[in-house]
Design a protein around this motif. Structure first.
Motif, mmCIF file in Angstrom:
data_model
loop_
_atom_site.group_PDB
_atom_site.id
_atom_site.type_symbol
_atom_site.label_atom_id
_atom_site.label_comp_id
_atom_site.label_asym_id
_atom_site.label_seq_id
_atom_site.Cartn_x
_atom_site.Cartn_y
_atom_site.Cartn_z
ATOM 1 N N VAL B 294 0.845 -1.189 0.000
ATOM 2 C CA VAL B 294 0.000 0.000 0.000
ATOM 3 C C VAL B 294 0.878 1.235 0.000
ATOM 4 O O VAL B 294 2.024 1.173 0.412
ATOM 5 C CB VAL B 294 -0.921 0.030 1.240
ATOM 6 C CG1 VAL B 294 -1.994 -1.027 1.103
ATOM 7 C CG2 VAL B 294 -0.137 -0.141 2.535
ATOM 8 N N PRO B 295 0.321 2.384 -0.455
ATOM 9 C CA PRO B 295 -1.075 2.557 -0.845
ATOM 10 C C PRO B 295 -1.340 2.060 -2.264
ATOM 11 O O PRO B 295 -0.402 1.922 -3.055
ATOM 12 C CB PRO B 295 -1.270 4.076 -0.787
ATOM 13 C CG PRO B 295 0.076 4.627 -1.102
ATOM 14 C CD PRO B 295 1.074 3.647 -0.546
ATOM 15 N N TRP B 306 -5.551 7.516 -3.604
ATOM 16 C CA TRP B 306 -4.723 6.549 -2.898
ATOM 17 C C TRP B 306 -5.476 6.010 -1.695
ATOM 18 O O TRP B 306 -6.118 6.750 -0.965
ATOM 19 C CB TRP B 306 -3.414 7.203 -2.427
ATOM 20 C CG TRP B 306 -2.496 7.585 -3.539
ATOM 21 C CD1 TRP B 306 -2.247 8.843 -3.989
ATOM 22 C CD2 TRP B 306 -1.715 6.710 -4.342
ATOM 23 N NE1 TRP B 306 -1.358 8.805 -5.024
ATOM 24 C CE2 TRP B 306 -1.015 7.502 -5.272
ATOM 25 C CE3 TRP B 306 -1.537 5.314 -4.380
ATOM 26 C CZ2 TRP B 306 -0.134 6.963 -6.228
ATOM 27 C CZ3 TRP B 306 -0.666 4.774 -5.321
ATOM 28 C CH2 TRP B 306 0.022 5.603 -6.230
ATOM 29 N N SER B 307 -5.339 4.720 -1.466
ATOM 30 C CA SER B 307 -5.985 4.131 -0.295
ATOM 31 C C SER B 307 -5.060 3.128 0.377
ATOM 32 O O SER B 307 -4.326 2.408 -0.295
ATOM 33 C CB SER B 307 -7.266 3.413 -0.723
ATOM 34 O OG SER B 307 -7.740 2.610 0.335
ATOM 35 N N GLU B 308 -5.138 3.100 1.713
ATOM 36 C CA GLU B 308 -4.374 2.105 2.462
ATOM 37 C C GLU B 308 -5.291 1.059 3.085
ATOM 38 O O GLU B 308 -4.859 0.247 3.887
ATOM 39 C CB GLU B 308 -3.544 2.799 3.566
ATOM 40 C CG GLU B 308 -2.455 3.693 2.999
ATOM 41 C CD GLU B 308 -1.332 4.020 3.978
ATOM 42 O OE1 GLU B 308 -1.106 3.249 4.930
ATOM 43 O OE2 GLU B 308 -0.691 5.067 3.793
ATOM 44 N N TYR B 321 5.190 6.450 -3.685
ATOM 45 C CA TYR B 321 4.466 5.546 -4.585
ATOM 46 C C TYR B 321 5.300 4.702 -5.532
ATOM 47 O O TYR B 321 4.809 3.731 -6.100
ATOM 48 C CB TYR B 321 3.478 6.360 -5.411
ATOM 49 C CG TYR B 321 2.719 7.364 -4.580
ATOM 50 C CD1 TYR B 321 2.799 8.722 -4.838
ATOM 51 C CD2 TYR B 321 1.942 6.950 -3.494
ATOM 52 C CE1 TYR B 321 2.120 9.644 -4.063
ATOM 53 C CE2 TYR B 321 1.265 7.871 -2.703
ATOM 54 C CZ TYR B 321 1.363 9.209 -2.990
ATOM 55 O OH TYR B 321 0.696 10.127 -2.208
#
Lengths: 441, 479, 132
Positions: B294-295, B306-308, B321
């Motif tokens: 992640v993310p 973006w997500s975790e 990233y």
């Protein structure tokens, strides 16, 4: 677009020389059922002009900020014009890793110069030719410490960059090491009592960052002493290398490894990468540290030259006994850093002092806004932490004006509500900062 | 040539730092002497001297734009200039990674599209672009394998690695706590199926296979190999360093690979930069998607972000990233070549390698005389036996002819190995000239061996003393 | 050309030699054949005095420019002395593998183990076979 020079004639002649009648015969080893797969979702090719139009359109869908008030591991600094001209020379950027030293003296000497400057800046004796980034450099130092000492616990300050701690946890989990976090004190610095209670004979290394994630400077010497008293090593990190222009490096205060992010040295902010992992250490670790090393030697006529040395530490020789698997590194970014440091030279101190001035100004003006308070008392470099009535509203207002606001600490430190981490580099003018105040007020 | 420190002179300067437009603070007071450094010993050089210094250094460096680089396993193809230009657009270079997603629409879209493109090209379910290099990608891939078995509650300790593998493979395995077991190759250069059968137990987590292998040979029994691994619950890892050999011809996902890493600085034309930066995306099958670092980019109604929120992730392998600017170049390459262009890359790369193999095989020992893929491996044994001329000598002699030597002494299973990968961007004329040079060196090794052993003679420095550099390491200049 | 393998000592199949001092201790090193294969030695990682090793376990590490090799203890014992000269002059192993290039002295744990080692003549045969 097509970069293959082959004409129909060429292909015919080459096929004849090989003894095949068609290109397809060359792929006979691929089992029939898997051959000649279409590539779904891959559009047809474009001309050069069309490609540029496409890429420009994508870049244009980004919104370029008027200002950036966030640091937090990536910094907007001025890059001298010279850097891109040298890094853009194709003898440098289209070259391979300098395993053939005789035709790679250019990059090898530049790396040697880079290593020298980094060792000096960090107060250590040796520095390698680069790691991927500050976070992975820190994690690799931790893994190395554990392997050398045969201990499996790592102690890390909670005030180390949250993403660096995540990377550390991932690397440690992979190797079966445990990570313990030590809290920060009211000053914003490491809680020394907490450190002492976390330290025992099973700890391989203690990890801190200075300036830490909150922008506070850590007093490294007592931390080093505490770690060493228990037979542990001290790894000290940094995220903005320009701080070393003015701050006493951790290497001069007892750190065994100094790791960090070199992006601030002449590398664009690049939406997070490629960056530059700095890895420096005490001389005694020379034969154990990961990464490439450029070493000085002589040729058979006694002339000075440079080679990649101590390659037996590396994966291509040590294989499963290597302490790291790093192969490609961030060489061109290190070259940019080398040029940057050579350009700035002793003026790095002036640049760092300017960063201090800017941060002090922004901080004092923000503190004049009603409801804004200092959170920590430790000295700072160019980042600082303040709490305010409504952090979200502040950033929303800034964003509406095309400004990337400050870093909201609550998502990583839930106890720090409405607390913002600001960064002011030499790129923020007085007018910029006054404008920011006007927007926020 | 002197070092930058040796041309430094106190009082000189290349920088001019702006004066402060805000009040100047007393640093000693604000920060305190405990925290301040005493000395700053950095170069003091005028800009013109600095520029000359590094420009002259660049002229002591051999880049791909100067000449042929037949380095096996490195895929030194031409670095398109358009990629450099678009990657330098301020829109791509100027955004902070913590910029709100709304500021980074273009970047997010590019990365998401890149993941999709790579998934389609290689037949995988999804990709992560986070790793900074191939080895980093390998480490990430092996971590995901480890996590997979952890989640299943299975304790598997071993990873199988062919004897011809690149050193990063066993190193990556060891860094995730796995013990490596060496898998023998058969006389044809492929996996020894019998040995694999005997080694494949339920204590084996994975086989790390490079396909085509480091001998440039496609694994003919790949289906059986995959079946043996999977039948005992293991995973098949693919080292995609040699992807130039099968674009548009086969997809690792279809062949049974569960996880692969790529090298954008090899297959996808981004420059090597003297050692980096590269980029090592990792593709996975559907069963491993949950473990990706992640993310990750998620697509919502308002766009990409973006997500975790992925509880089974292995975590992070670096900050931010990925080597975004490298990814931009590779993306431009894929879009400009298109599906048909990528397929042609592989066809011409394999054609070029086989052509060289045919032209050189009368002169050098060829351990595996069969159709090769994008690279071929010779042995310098004949020349060693004739007059004691080693592969390393011949490599240095090639430098005098204006070429970068091929990869030497790798893979380990070929004695005095010479690994040649021409790539698709070289013309027949270049290949012919290279072969002529190699043939004349073979002749010299027979008729005038000392000439070969003394080389290189045309370079700024002659052969360098590596033993001294290792016995008495000097990695930091001292006054 | 390798030097002749001295007959005053015994050999392991991993190219180490052991010279029995007759007092319960023995000196170990690597053979001239081994140093020839390794080429220029650049560094030797010596064991700490006091370390206990079993027969066949790594007791030292020898690095050349191109490789790193474990030196395996030909017999079990405790390290009671190491050749400090190798720190500054690792090339002693190259120039005098059987003499000045000695690596460590062990206090023997089990003198019976010596019976499992090769005589100079048998080691000669081993090398000849390896070369073919």
């Amino acid at each position: 677009m097509d970069y293959c020079p082959h004409t129909k004639d060429d292909i015919a002649q080459m096929q004849a020389a090989i003894g095949v009648k068609s290109i397809e015969e060359l792929f006979a080893d691929i089992p029939q059922k898997f051959r000649f797969r279409e590539m779904p979702d891959v559009p047809s090719g474009l001309s050069e002009q069309e490609t540029i139009a496409l890429m420009s359109a994508i870049a244009a869908r980004n919104q370029m900020p008027r200002l950036t008030l966030t640091g937090a591991g990536a910094y907007v600094h001025f890059i001298p014009s010279v850097v891109s001209h040298i890094v853009g020379r194709s003898e440098f950027y289209t070259a391979y890793t300098p395993y053939q030293a005789e035709i790679s003296q250019g990059i090898l000497q530049a790396i040697y110069e880079y290593q020298t400057m980094i060792a000096h800046l960090t107060g250590t004796e040796i520095a390698n030719a680069s790691m991927y980034d500050g976070a992975s450099a820190m994690a690799e130092a931790a893994v190395l410490s554990a392997k050398m000492s045969n201990r499996s616990k790592i102690v890390v300050a909670r005030s180390v960059h949250p993403q660096y701690r995540q990377v550390l946890k991932t690397y440690c989990w992979a190797n079966g090491y445990t990570v313990t976090e030590v809290p920060y004190a009211a000053s914003g610095q490491l809680d020394l009592a907490g450190l002492h209670s976390a330290l025992d004979e099973s700890v391989a290394a203690v990890i801190v960052q200075s300036p830490n994630f909150f922008g506070c400077l850590e007093d490294i010497t007592p931390i080093a002493d505490a770690a060493h008293a228990k037979g542990a090593l001290l790894i000290s990190g940094f995220t903005d290398g320009t701080s070393l222009g003015i701050l006493k490096p951790a290497g001069a205060c007892g750190a065994d490894f100094v790791v960090g992010e070199g992006q601030s040295f002449g590398n664009p902010i690049n939406y997070g990468g490629p960056y530059l992992g700095i890895f420096a250490a005490r001389e005694k670790f020379l034969r154990r540290i990961p990464g490439r090393l450029a070493g000085a030697t002589v040729d058979k006529n006694g002339k000075r030259g440079f080679v990649l040395t101590l390659q037996t530490r590396e994966q291509h020789i040590r294989r499963e006994k290597a302490t790291s698997n790093i192969c490609s590194n961030e060489a061109l970014c290190a070259l940019a850093a080398c040029i940057y440091l050579a350009v700035l030279g002793t003026n790095l101190k002036k640049l760092a002092a300017l960063n201090v001035n800017k941060a002090q100004y922004l901080k004092s003006r923000l503190l004049q806004i009603p409801g804004w308070k200092e959170v920590f008392s430790a000295p700072i470099y160019n980042e600082f932490t303040l709490c305010c009535p409504d952090a979200r509203a502040v950033n929303e207002k800034l964003q509406a004006e095309g400004i990337i606001g400050a870093y909201d600490l609550q998502k990583d430190y839930p106890e720090l509500k409405n607390t913002l981490l600001f960064c002011a580099t030499e790129m923020l003018s007085k007018n910029d900062m006054d404008r920011v105040i006007e927007i926020i007020k | 040539m002197e070092l930058i420190f040796e041309i430094s002179k106190p009082g000189r300067s290349a920088a001019n730092v702006s004066a402060s437009d805000v009040p100047v603070v007393d640093v000693d007071h604000i920060i305190g002497r405990t925290y301040l450094r005493d000395d700053l010993d950095l170069p003091e050089v005028a800009e013109i001297d600095l520029v000359r210094h590094y420009t002259n250094l660049s002229r002591r460096n051999f880049g791909l734009d100067l000449g042929f680089y037949p380095l096996g396993s490195c895929t030194m193809k031409y670095n398109p200039k358009i990629n450099e230009n678009v990657a330098a657009l301020p829109g791509f270079t100027g955004l902070h990674p913590d910029a709100p997603d709304a500021f980074a629409k273009g970047n997010l879209e590019l990365m998401y599209d890149m993941q999709k493109l790579l998934s389609g090209i290689f037949g995988m379910a999804d990709f992560t672009l986070q790793p900074a290099a191939g080895a980093h990608g390998e480490l990430t891939g092996v971590m995901m394998i480890k996590k997979y078995f952890e989640k299943k509650g299975e304790k598997r300790h071993l990873i199988l690695i062919p004897d011809a593998a690149h050193g990063t493979n066993p190193a990556s395995g060891a860094l995730c706590g796995f013990e490596t077991v060496t898998l023998r190759s058969n006389p044809e250069g492929g996996v020894d199926l019998g040995h694999l059968e005997s080694l494949m137990t339920e204590d084996v987590a994975a086989l790390m296979l490079t396909n085509p292998n480091t001998l440039g040979l496609f694994e003919r029994n790949i289906e059986k190999v995959a079946q043996i691994i999977h039948s005992r619950g293991g995973l098949l890892y693919g080292d995609g360093a040699n992807a130039n050999a099968f674009l548009g011809k086969a997809r690792p996902g279809d062949l049974g690979f569960d996880v692969i890493q790529l090298n954008l600085h090899k297959t996808f034309s981004t420059p090597h930069g003297g050692g980096g930066p590269g980029s090592g995306p990792v593709g996975v099958c559907a069963g491993l998607v949950d473990y990706l670092p992640v993310p990750r980019i998620v697509k919502t109604d308002s766009g990409y972000g973006w997500s975790e929120q992925f509880p089974d992730t292995i975590g992070r392998v670096r900050a931010f990233y990925g080597n975004f600017n490298v990814i931009v170049k590779a993306y431009a390459y894929i879009r400009s070549l298109g599906a048909e262009g990528l397929a042609r890359v592989t066809e011409m790369a394999v054609l070029n390698a086989n052509y060289i193999k045919e032209k050189l095989k009368p002169y050098f020992d060829l351990p595996y005389d069969r159709i090769c893929m994008h690279e071929c491996v010779f042995s310098g044994n004949r020349q060693v036996e004739q007059n004691g001329v080693h592969t390393s000598d011949m490599a240095k002699r090639l430098i005098d002819f204006g070429y970068h030597p091929p990869t030497i002494y790798f893979p380990l299973i070929v004695h005095e190995a010479i690994m040649i990968e021409p790539t698709e961007t070289e013309s027949k004329e270049t290949l012919d000239a290279f072969c002529e040079a190699m043939i004349s060196i073979a002749r010299e090794a027979e008729e005038n061996p000392q000439r070969v052993k003394d080389s290189p003679l045309s370079t700024p420095v002659s052969r360098l003393d590596e033993v001294l550099a290792a016995r008495k390491p000097d990695v930091c200049w001292k006054r | 050309m390798s030097k002749t393998n001295p007959t005053d000592r015994l050999y392991s199949k991993d190219h180490e030699w052991v010279k029995d001092n007759g007092d319960g201790t023995a000196v170990v090193g690597i053979t001239d054949y081994a140093q020839e294969m390794l080429t220029d030695i650049v560094f030797v990682e010596l064991p700490p005095v006091g370390k206990k090793v079993a027969q066949g376990e790594p007791v030292a590490v020898v690095e050349s420019v191109k490789s790193v090799s474990d030196v395996y203890a030909p017999v079990s014992g405790e390290v009671i002395n190491v050749n400090g000269e190798l720190e500054n002059a690792p090339d002693l192993i190259n120039s005098d593998a059987f003499g000045k290039g000695w690596i460590a002295t062990l206090k023997l744990a089990d003198t019976d183990e010596l019976k499992s080692l090769l005589s100079a003549a048998n080691y000669d045969t081993l090398i000849k076979e390896e070369k073919h």
